[in-house]
Design an enzyme around this catalytic site. Structure first.
Site, PDB file in Angstrom:
ATOM      1  N   GLU A   1       1.131  71.108 -62.253  1.00  0.00           N
ATOM      2  CA  GLU A   1      -0.173  71.180 -62.910  1.00  0.00           C
ATOM      3  C   GLU A   1      -0.820  72.524 -62.567  1.00  0.00           C
ATOM      4  OE1 GLU A   1      -3.318  68.690 -61.311  1.00  0.00           O
ATOM      5  OE2 GLU A   1      -3.910  68.165 -63.348  1.00  0.00           O
TER       6      GLU A   1
ATOM      7  N   CYS B   1      -7.730  67.155 -66.206  1.00  0.00           N
ATOM      8  CA  CYS B   1      -6.541  66.424 -65.754  1.00  0.00           C
ATOM      9  C   CYS B   1      -5.669  66.028 -66.934  1.00  0.00           C
ATOM     10  CB  CYS B   1      -6.963  65.195 -64.966  1.00  0.00           C
ATOM     11  SG  CYS B   1      -8.139  64.195 -65.878  1.00  0.00           S
TER      12      CYS B   1
ATOM     13  N   GLU C   1      -7.456  58.610 -59.064  1.00  0.00           N
ATOM     14  CA  GLU C   1      -7.237  59.221 -60.383  1.00  0.00           C
ATOM     15  C   GLU C   1      -6.773  60.646 -60.122  1.00  0.00           C
ATOM     16  OE1 GLU C   1      -7.248  57.774 -63.149  1.00  0.00           O
ATOM     17  OE2 GLU C   1      -8.377  55.938 -62.764  1.00  0.00           O
TER      18      GLU C   1
ATOM     19  N   LYS D   1     -19.307  61.976 -52.139  1.00  0.00           N
ATOM     20  CA  LYS D   1     -18.994  63.303 -51.606  1.00  0.00           C
ATOM     21  C   LYS D   1     -18.556  64.149 -52.790  1.00  0.00           C
ATOM     22  CE  LYS D   1     -16.244  66.010 -50.141  1.00  0.00           C
ATOM     23  NZ  LYS D   1     -16.148  67.330 -50.796  1.00  0.00           N
TER      24      LYS D   1
HETATM   25  P1  NAD Z   1      -8.998  68.183 -54.688  1.00  0.00           P
HETATM   26  O1  NAD Z   1      -8.064  67.056 -54.466  1.00  0.00           O
HETATM   27  O2  NAD Z   1      -8.759  69.461 -53.992  1.00  0.00           O
HETATM   28  O3  NAD Z   1     -10.489  67.749 -54.290  1.00  0.00           O
HETATM   29  C1  NAD Z   1     -11.065  66.557 -54.759  1.00  0.00           C
HETATM   30  C2  NAD Z   1     -12.087  66.075 -53.748  1.00  0.00           C
HETATM   31  O4  NAD Z   1     -11.411  65.782 -52.524  1.00  0.00           O
HETATM   32  C3  NAD Z   1     -13.167  67.107 -53.412  1.00  0.00           C
HETATM   33  O5  NAD Z   1     -14.404  66.446 -53.268  1.00  0.00           O
HETATM   34  C4  NAD Z   1     -12.699  67.671 -52.084  1.00  0.00           C
HETATM   35  O6  NAD Z   1     -13.740  68.143 -51.266  1.00  0.00           O
HETATM   36  C5  NAD Z   1     -12.043  66.459 -51.445  1.00  0.00           C
HETATM   37  N1  NAD Z   1     -11.050  66.832 -50.433  1.00  0.00           N
HETATM   38  C6  NAD Z   1     -10.309  67.971 -50.378  1.00  0.00           C
HETATM   39  N2  NAD Z   1      -9.536  67.975 -49.270  1.00  0.00           N
HETATM   40  C7  NAD Z   1      -9.794  66.823 -48.610  1.00  0.00           C
HETATM   41  C8  NAD Z   1      -9.322  66.254 -47.397  1.00  0.00           C
HETATM   42  N3  NAD Z   1      -8.431  66.885 -46.624  1.00  0.00           N
HETATM   43  N4  NAD Z   1      -9.789  65.041 -47.036  1.00  0.00           N
HETATM   44  C9  NAD Z   1     -10.711  64.398 -47.792  1.00  0.00           C
HETATM   45  N5  NAD Z   1     -11.214  64.893 -48.923  1.00  0.00           N
HETATM   46  C10 NAD Z   1     -10.761  66.092 -49.347  1.00  0.00           C
HETATM   47  O7  NAD Z   1      -9.064  68.344 -56.267  1.00  0.00           O
HETATM   48  P2  NAD Z   1      -9.874  69.424 -57.095  1.00  0.00           P
HETATM   49  O8  NAD Z   1      -9.190  70.732 -56.941  1.00  0.00           O
HETATM   50  O9  NAD Z   1     -11.329  69.324 -56.792  1.00  0.00           O
HETATM   51  O10 NAD Z   1      -9.689  68.852 -58.580  1.00  0.00           O
HETATM   52  C11 NAD Z   1      -8.572  69.093 -59.326  1.00  0.00           C
HETATM   53  C12 NAD Z   1      -7.647  67.900 -59.366  1.00  0.00           C
HETATM   54  O11 NAD Z   1      -8.352  66.722 -59.813  1.00  0.00           O
HETATM   55  C13 NAD Z   1      -6.532  68.098 -60.359  1.00  0.00           C
HETATM   56  O12 NAD Z   1      -5.307  67.690 -59.811  1.00  0.00           O
HETATM   57  C14 NAD Z   1      -6.939  67.181 -61.511  1.00  0.00           C
HETATM   58  O13 NAD Z   1      -5.871  66.793 -62.326  1.00  0.00           O
HETATM   59  C15 NAD Z   1      -7.582  66.053 -60.821  1.00  0.00           C
HETATM   60  N6  NAD Z   1      -8.432  65.269 -61.734  1.00  0.00           N
HETATM   61  C16 NAD Z   1      -8.018  64.034 -62.154  1.00  0.00           C
HETATM   62  C17 NAD Z   1      -8.782  63.285 -63.055  1.00  0.00           C
HETATM   63  C18 NAD Z   1      -8.356  61.903 -63.533  1.00  0.00           C
HETATM   64  O14 NAD Z   1      -9.213  61.172 -64.027  1.00  0.00           O
HETATM   65  N7  NAD Z   1      -7.106  61.524 -63.399  1.00  0.00           N
HETATM   66  C19 NAD Z   1      -9.983  63.807 -63.524  1.00  0.00           C
HETATM   67  C20 NAD Z   1     -10.373  65.088 -63.086  1.00  0.00           C
HETATM   68  C21 NAD Z   1      -9.585  65.798 -62.191  1.00  0.00           C
END
Ligand code: NAD
Length: 505
Positions: free
Chosen positions: A408, A309, A274, A198
């Protein structure tokens, strides 16, 4: 793929615009090796943050579509068409996929750049390069892994073997869309699992094209499915699905927690997370060349528009060199080119969408209200473009208790804090709920080792920042992650079960 080809790297903005206009973008679900509409017929708009243009209307998967994708993945898994195929044959298919991605790297980088706003040159040199490396790394590894025989008594033969876990649900964010997906898909497929991916609703396009290339490479139907859709619908359906054996998630802490709840409320599927970070760069007074440090500080926080991140969003600097280093960082940051992601000179592209831009500007306004000094930037720029641009922003005199110091931002914003001695530096570095990464700059070997041991983070860089390799695991302590690591052979643990078999001789 070591470097982008000269033709790819030297493409002009006009060439790229022309090439993008000629592409037919994937906009449906990819299930069981076929394109299909969402069961509800719903779609969502992909607006490019480059200029606000509508670039695609993508099928919005929901529960019924996730059910279909999981059923297809399960059928493929149970049939053994991939899961029981000899490792060397899986290797060959994944290597073919790596070559196909390499061949289409220019197109995929272009789509990534327009879809989510990062510079095309970065998409090519980082995202696509690492995607190809991930496929090659796990492909090459999979037919060289041996299982184990336990040192039991002579009347027993006890073997410990790795088995694929089954159907893996991968849920990824928008900041490195294809690369994050590849960090999960490559080890999961190498070990024989089936995958339902997804992608984030802000950046679904490259994953869809990737799935099509996987079929072309010989990945059997149903083994890799891509269901674009919104988080609370498609994402939640995957998280709650009783037919999914493991979730590999990258994204925010808030949504990560939801996946733990989904697992608890459904089938106790394995969950690996992650999550975010607030990584410190600690600069000691004996740091080597401050100009080099300043470049790494600016690059460390402004790369990928700060939407990383591991972004080094906190600069902790010894008082004796604080003014000098701040000047050098400001000087370097002022020179960074913010602009159209398709312009080859651009170093900072567009933030992913209006909503995220507003969130970043909200943090900036909040920092000013909390008394931090705005030393650079702070504004939306290129207003006439219709895109989402914010210039490099630097705050000093930041209160360590304020939101800009603790949360963040996920945008191009640096917070600077002075310290008196190593002890205070470590205390400030660890004064966070995150623990993804950190850097220490010093010439002194024992200071470097002592600090690397004392800072609680999954990665500590010494005299460098953001260096990485597929052979080295990546992931976080504390609220930056849970349940294993991405990259390296350690990632295989997330996609395998250990089976113990006792044989009485
Ligand atoms: P997000 O958590 O909003 O979304 C991530 C994924 O989760 C998306 O595919 C989204 O559609 C899905 N999602 C959102 N709401 C959901 C729900 N209620 N139920 C199920 N799935 C849901 O994150 P984002 O804004 O896309 O990305 C930014 C975040 O990702 C930051 O916090 C960043 O630090 C983190 N990140 C971490 C790493 C790592 O390796 N540690 C790498 C990249 C990004």
């Amino acid at each position: 793929m070591t470097k982008p080809s000269e033709e790819q790297a030297l493409a002009t903005r006009a060439d790229l615009e022309k090439r993008f206009a000629a592409l037919s973008l994937p906009d449906r679900l990819y299930i069981d090796g076929r394109w299909t509409d969402a069961a509800t017929g719903a779609t969502f708009d992909r607006i490019s943050p480059r200029d606000g243009a509508l670039i695609a209307r993508v099928a919005a998967g929901d529960k019924e579509d996730v059910d279909r994708a999981v059923a297809g993945a399960r059928r493929a898994f149970d049939s053994g068409v991939w899961s029981r195929r000899p490792p060397r044959q899986r290797r060959a298919v994944l290597q073919r996929l790596a070559r196909l991605v390499e061949e289409h790297a220019g197109e995929l980088a272009l789509v990534e750049s327009v879809d989510m706003g990062k510079p095309y040159t970065d998409a090519l040199a980082v995202d696509l390069r690492v995607t190809v490396q991930s496929l090659d790394f796990y492909a090459e590894a999979v037919d060289k892994l041996y299982d184990q025989v336990a040192p039991t008594d002579r009347d027993t033969l006890a073997t410990i073997t790795r088995e694929p876990i089954g159907v893996v649900g991968a849920v990824v964010p928008w900041n490195f869309p294809l690369m994050m997906a590849a960090w999960k898909i490559a080890p999961a497929l190498a070990m024989g699992n089936s995958v339902v991916l997804k992608p984030a609703e802000q950046s679904p396009l490259t994953a869809l094209r990737f799935a099509e290339l996987a079929t072309e490479a010989g990945v059997p139907d149903g083994v890799l499915n891509v269901v674009p859709g919104l988080g609370p619908t498609a994402g939640a359906a995957l998280g709650r699905h009783p037919g999914v054996d493991a979730i590999a998630f990258t994204g925010s802490g808030e949504v990560g927690r939801m996946f733990l709840r989904y697992a608890a409320d459904s089938n106790l599927k394995e969950v690996s997370l992650e999550l975010g970070g607030k990584s410190p760069q600690i600069v000691m007074p004996d740091a080597p060349d401050l100009t080099v440090v300043a470049r790494a500080v600016a690059g460390g926080v402004f790369f990928n528009q700060g939407e990383a991140c591991s972004a080094g969003s906190r600069l902790l600097v010894h008082r004796d060199i604080a003014d000098e280093l701040l000047e050098l960082v400001l000087d370097r940051s002022r020179r960074l080119v913010v602009g159209d992601p398709l312009d080859p000179r651009t170093e900072i592209g567009a933030l992913v969408e209006e909503k995220h831009l507003e969130r970043v500007l909200g943090y900036i306004r909040g920092a000013v209200d909390d008394g931090a000094r705005l030393a650079l930037g702070g504004d939306r720029v290129h207003l006439g473009s219709g895109g989402c641009y914010v210039g490099p922003t630097v705050f000093d005199r930041v209160d360590p208790r304020s939101r800009i110091a603790r949360e963040e931002v996920f945008g191009p914003v640096l917070a600077v804090f002075p310290f008196e001695d190593a002890e205070e530096a470590v205390r400030l570095a660890n004064d966070t709920e995150y623990g993804l990464a950190a850097a220490v700059w010093t010439r002194d070997l024992s200071t470097a080792h002592r600090m690397a041991r004392s800072v609680r983070a999954g990665t500590v860089w010494v005299n460098c920042f953001d260096d990485s390799d597929l052979t080295v695991p990546f992931g976080g302590y504390a609220r930056s992650g849970l349940g294993g690591r991405d990259k390296s052979l350690h990632a295989l643990d997330k996609y395998t079960q250990l089976k113990s078999t006792w044989i009485k001789l």
